[in-house]
Design a protein around this motif. Structure first.
Motif, mmCIF file in Angstrom:
data_model
loop_
_atom_site.group_PDB
_atom_site.id
_atom_site.type_symbol
_atom_site.label_atom_id
_atom_site.label_comp_id
_atom_site.label_asym_id
_atom_site.label_seq_id
_atom_site.Cartn_x
_atom_site.Cartn_y
_atom_site.Cartn_z
ATOM 1 N N LEU A 19 0.833 -1.209 0.000
ATOM 2 C CA LEU A 19 0.000 0.000 0.000
ATOM 3 C C LEU A 19 0.865 1.255 0.000
ATOM 4 O O LEU A 19 1.977 1.252 0.527
ATOM 5 N N ASP A 20 0.341 2.308 -0.570
ATOM 6 C CA ASP A 20 1.015 3.593 -0.515
ATOM 7 C C ASP A 20 1.135 4.006 0.960
ATOM 8 O O ASP A 20 0.159 3.932 1.714
ATOM 9 N N VAL A 21 2.345 4.445 1.331
ATOM 10 C CA VAL A 21 2.588 4.689 2.754
ATOM 11 C C VAL A 21 1.703 5.815 3.295
ATOM 12 O O VAL A 21 1.220 5.750 4.427
ATOM 13 N N ARG A 22 1.483 6.841 2.465
ATOM 14 C CA ARG A 22 0.621 7.946 2.935
ATOM 15 C C ARG A 22 -0.775 7.440 3.260
ATOM 16 O O ARG A 22 -1.369 7.782 4.277
ATOM 17 N N ILE A 23 -1.269 6.559 2.355
ATOM 18 C CA ILE A 23 -2.587 5.979 2.596
ATOM 19 C C ILE A 23 -2.560 5.141 3.869
ATOM 20 O O ILE A 23 -3.486 5.166 4.683
ATOM 21 N N LYS A 24 -1.449 4.410 4.062
ATOM 22 C CA LYS A 24 -1.343 3.574 5.257
ATOM 23 C C LYS A 24 -1.410 4.413 6.529
ATOM 24 O O LYS A 24 -2.056 4.022 7.502
ATOM 25 N N VAL A 25 -0.747 5.586 6.505
ATOM 26 C CA VAL A 25 -0.788 6.448 7.686
ATOM 27 C C VAL A 25 -2.224 6.886 7.949
ATOM 28 O O VAL A 25 -2.716 6.823 9.086
ATOM 29 N N THR A 139 8.834 8.549 7.355
ATOM 30 C CA THR A 139 9.140 9.987 7.420
ATOM 31 C C THR A 139 8.806 10.661 6.093
ATOM 32 O O THR A 139 8.322 11.784 6.066
ATOM 33 N N ASP A 140 9.074 9.945 4.979
ATOM 34 C CA ASP A 140 8.722 10.488 3.666
ATOM 35 C C ASP A 140 7.233 10.769 3.590
ATOM 36 O O ASP A 140 6.805 11.829 3.132
ATOM 37 N N ALA A 141 6.461 9.786 4.042
ATOM 38 C CA ALA A 141 5.005 9.912 3.974
ATOM 39 C C ALA A 141 4.538 11.066 4.850
ATOM 40 O O ALA A 141 3.656 11.836 4.474
ATOM 41 N N ILE A 142 5.155 11.185 6.029
ATOM 42 C CA ILE A 142 4.744 12.257 6.939
ATOM 43 C C ILE A 142 5.045 13.622 6.315
ATOM 44 O O ILE A 142 4.249 14.551 6.409
ATOM 45 N N TRP A 147 2.026 18.663 4.164
ATOM 46 C CA TRP A 147 2.215 19.779 3.236
ATOM 47 C C TRP A 147 1.455 21.045 3.606
ATOM 48 O O TRP A 147 1.939 22.143 3.337
ATOM 49 N N PRO A 148 0.264 20.940 4.241
ATOM 50 C CA PRO A 148 -0.421 22.210 4.554
ATOM 51 C C PRO A 148 0.435 23.112 5.458
ATOM 52 O O PRO A 148 0.376 24.325 5.358
ATOM 53 N N LEU A 149 1.259 22.501 6.322
ATOM 54 C CA LEU A 149 2.077 23.307 7.230
ATOM 55 C C LEU A 149 3.123 24.115 6.481
ATOM 56 O O LEU A 149 3.562 25.157 6.939
ATOM 57 N N LYS A 150 3.532 23.596 5.297
ATOM 58 C CA LYS A 150 4.524 24.317 4.494
ATOM 59 C C LYS A 150 4.008 25.703 4.150
ATOM 60 O O LYS A 150 4.749 26.674 4.129
ATOM 61 N N LYS A 151 2.708 25.759 3.858
ATOM 62 C CA LYS A 151 2.108 27.039 3.487
ATOM 63 C C LYS A 151 2.214 28.040 4.627
ATOM 64 O O LYS A 151 2.231 29.242 4.420
ATOM 65 N N LEU A 152 2.294 27.506 5.852
ATOM 66 C CA LEU A 152 2.392 28.388 7.018
ATOM 67 C C LEU A 152 3.847 28.714 7.341
ATOM 68 O O LEU A 152 4.136 29.335 8.363
ATOM 69 N N GLY A 153 4.767 28.242 6.491
ATOM 70 C CA GLY A 153 6.170 28.575 6.713
ATOM 71 C C GLY A 153 6.907 27.618 7.630
ATOM 72 O O GLY A 153 8.036 27.881 8.037
ATOM 73 N N VAL A 154 6.286 26.454 7.947
ATOM 74 C CA VAL A 154 6.998 25.463 8.759
ATOM 75 C C VAL A 154 7.941 24.671 7.842
ATOM 76 O O VAL A 154 7.503 24.197 6.795
ATOM 77 N N PHE A 159 12.613 19.173 8.621
ATOM 78 C CA PHE A 159 12.354 18.288 9.756
ATOM 79 C C PHE A 159 12.364 16.832 9.306
ATOM 80 O O PHE A 159 12.945 15.964 9.962
ATOM 81 N N ALA A 160 11.719 16.579 8.158
ATOM 82 C CA ALA A 160 11.652 15.202 7.665
ATOM 83 C C ALA A 160 13.064 14.699 7.349
ATOM 84 O O ALA A 160 13.409 13.553 7.650
#
Lengths: 275, 284
Positions: A19-25, A139-142, A147-154, A159-160
């Motif tokens: 399974l795709d790891v993002r989906i698994k999370v 960590t890749d999946a996380i 990604w929404p946090l990137k928009k906030l400048g995080v 970190f990943a």
């Protein structure tokens, strides 16, 4: 030393491993939500069957999954006792009434359902995450999911990357520690006898070379990354671009369906239900 | 003196995990006393595990490691004594230096043996001499030394224990040609001066061809050959089949033979080939 394995990735060929790891999370998170949605015996039965189904699909040895529950046995035991002794119910359901203890049938039911909930919680997260996903994939999946946090400048990518490097270095350092300990043992160092102070002192010949080598490796890695023009996440592409396939959606909708099923079963007034 | 024998020794890494690898599989060998034995084999053939077992750092899953006929693991509390008798220099030993000065680092082994200060001092100086480490360097910190010097200091740290058997795992790995030659020259001199048994693990066919009296060839966790370099290198097909190279001179010898110039058997060192070629050319 070899018994220290980071995470407990179990290599196997199974639909869940693929399974795709993002989906698994996401599936794992939904599974956890499901365990807390359950209210009555029917929905717990559905939850248990979902847990069993995922173990079967993952082709993990059942013993391995069972071992994963062991660390929380104490927590399970304590919550069960608290549930048994402190739940109150209808007066006609008293099972034991002795000295200051009053045990109601509701308390026993609550305890049993709690055990199911805990076990499913561990089974769900370990089957979908720890046993079937390598920490690096995770960590890749996380990074992708945040990604929404990137928009906030995080600086999500940074970190990943730090997490990936840290994870990558743990086995290396364990290996290194093992080698250095062996080398010092060959010169007669003794790590397993003597007083606590003596043992702590015996670690000095291990820790100093270990620190030196950790710093050396960190520096080498930094230079190697700069040589390849690493400059952080801006405009960086992936070597393995992950695509979400039909089977990933099937898994996702499957779990959502189970969640809906649990909610529906909760509304039916059949059997015992947790208050 | 010490006679090292391995009988039916097996060892696996990562036991009871999906990553289990058998590194030694029923190894039987007897190491020649007072000689230099080379252990060769391609990466992952079990060379390092073998020397770990000989040095008493890896306890075999099956079989026995014997020194003078006594099982070294019979009394687990005495394993340290075995480690003092069989001095193992691991790969890249310079990474294990930890003391403030080289002198103190070389003294680490002898100090663990519980020797007197005078005795330790004597051994440190002797060991430093064997590896040609100038006395001035003894007071320096390991960080001030070059890679080759650190390597020699680490080897001195094991020699200072005066082991009956000196075992070196890839002692020249990562050094330049001059550094390699110096290390091997030191080892050969050490053996000549002390008459003690030496075991060397190496990738380099040239080095083992030049310095070793006997060779142990490993492949797939097993010892597949144990003979003199002469015999081992006279069977090139067998070596190549097991993922090993021939020494360059042995290859040259084969090439010359194809071209009709026969240097004869047992020529695999530069020196040997040089003498033979001079002899042949002077006959003409």
């Amino acid at each position: 030393m070899n018994s220290i394995s980071l995470g407990q990735y179990y290599p196997a060929e199974s639909p869940i491993h693929r399974l795709d790891v993002r989906i698994k999370v996401v599936v794992a998170i939904l599974f956890v939500v499901c365990t807390f949605l359950c209210k009555n015996v029917l929905s717990f039965a559905l939850l248990l069957s979902l847990a069993l189904l995922s173990i079967i699909l993952s082709r993990l040895p059942i013993g391995l999954v069972a071992r994963g529950v062991r660390p929380i046995l104490i927590i399970i035991a304590i919550t069960s006792l608290i549930n048994i002794f402190f739940s109150t119910g209808a007066p006609e359901n008293i099972v034991v009434d002795w000295w200051i203890f009053t045990i109601y049938r509701e308390g026993i039911y609550n305890a049993l359902l709690m055990i199911v909930r805990f076990v499913c919680l561990i089974v769900g997260t370990s089957v979908f995450l720890t046993y079937t996903t390598t920490p690096i994939e995770l960590t890749d999946a996380i990074e992708d999911l945040l990604w929404p946090l990137k928009k906030l400048g995080v600086p999500v990518h940074d970190f990943a990357m730090m997490m990936t490097i840290a994870l990558r270095f743990i086995p290396l350092l364990v290996d290194e520690t093992d080698k250095i300990m062996t080398a010092q043992k060959a010169r007669g160092a003794d790590f397993s006898s003597g007083s606590l102070a003596q043992r702590a002192k015996a670690l000095v010949p291990v820790l100093i070379p270990l620190f030196v080598s950790a710093f050396r490796r960190a520096e080498e890695l930094a230079v190697a990354m700069e040589c390849r023009c690493y400059h952080g996440g801006e405009g960086r592409t992936r070597m393995n671009v992950r695509h979400v396939h039909a089977k990933d959606f099937v898994a996702l909708f499957g779990v959502i369906l189970f969640g809906v099923g649990i909610v529906v079963l909760n509304t039916l007034n059949i059997g015992y239900s947790i208050s | 003196m010490a006679r090292i024998t391995l009988s039916g020794v097996s060892y696996s890494y990562g036991k009871k995990t999906p990553y289990e690898i058998k590194a030694l599989d029923g190894v039987n060998i007897e190491i020649a006393d007072g000689k230099i034995t080379g252990i060769i084999g391609h990466t992952g053939s079990g060379k390092s595990t073998l020397v770990g077992a000989i040095g008493g750092l890896i306890e075999p899953d099956e079989g026995q490691v014997l020194i003078d006929g006594a099982d070294v693991w019979k009394n687990r509390k005495k394993i340290r004594e075995h480690r003092f008798r069989v001095g193992l220099v691991m790969q890249y030993p310079e990474y294990q230096l930890f003391e403030e000065t080289i002198r103190r680092d070389i003294a680490f082994g002898p100090r663990n043996m519980g020797l007197s200060d005078e005795e330790i001092e004597e051994r440190v100086v002797e060991a430093a001499r064997f590896v040609e480490l100038p006395e001035a360097l003894l007071e320096k910190s390991p960080f001030e030394l070059s890679g080759g010097e650190k390597r020699r200091a680490a080897i001195a740290g094991v020699i200072a224990m005066r082991p009956d058997v000196l075992v070196l795992d890839e002692p020249a790995a990562g050094l330049d040609p001059r550094g390699r030659a110096a290390i091997f020259r030191n080892i050969a001199e050490y053996r000549r001066a002390t008459g003690k048994t030496v075991i060397i693990v190496s990738h380099s066919m040239e080095d083992v061809a030049t310095y070793c009296d006997e060779l142990v060839v490993m492949s797939g966790a097993k010892v597949i050959m144990h003979d003199t370099p002469n015999k081992v290198f006279s069977n090139p097909e067998f070596l190549v089949k097991n993922g090993l190279d021939l020494p360059q001179i042995a290859r040259l010898n084969m090439y010359l033979r194809e071209k009709g110039i026969d240097l004869g058997e047992g020529i695999y060192t530069v020196e040997g080939a040089f003498n033979k070629i001079m002899e042949l050319s002077s006959k003409k």
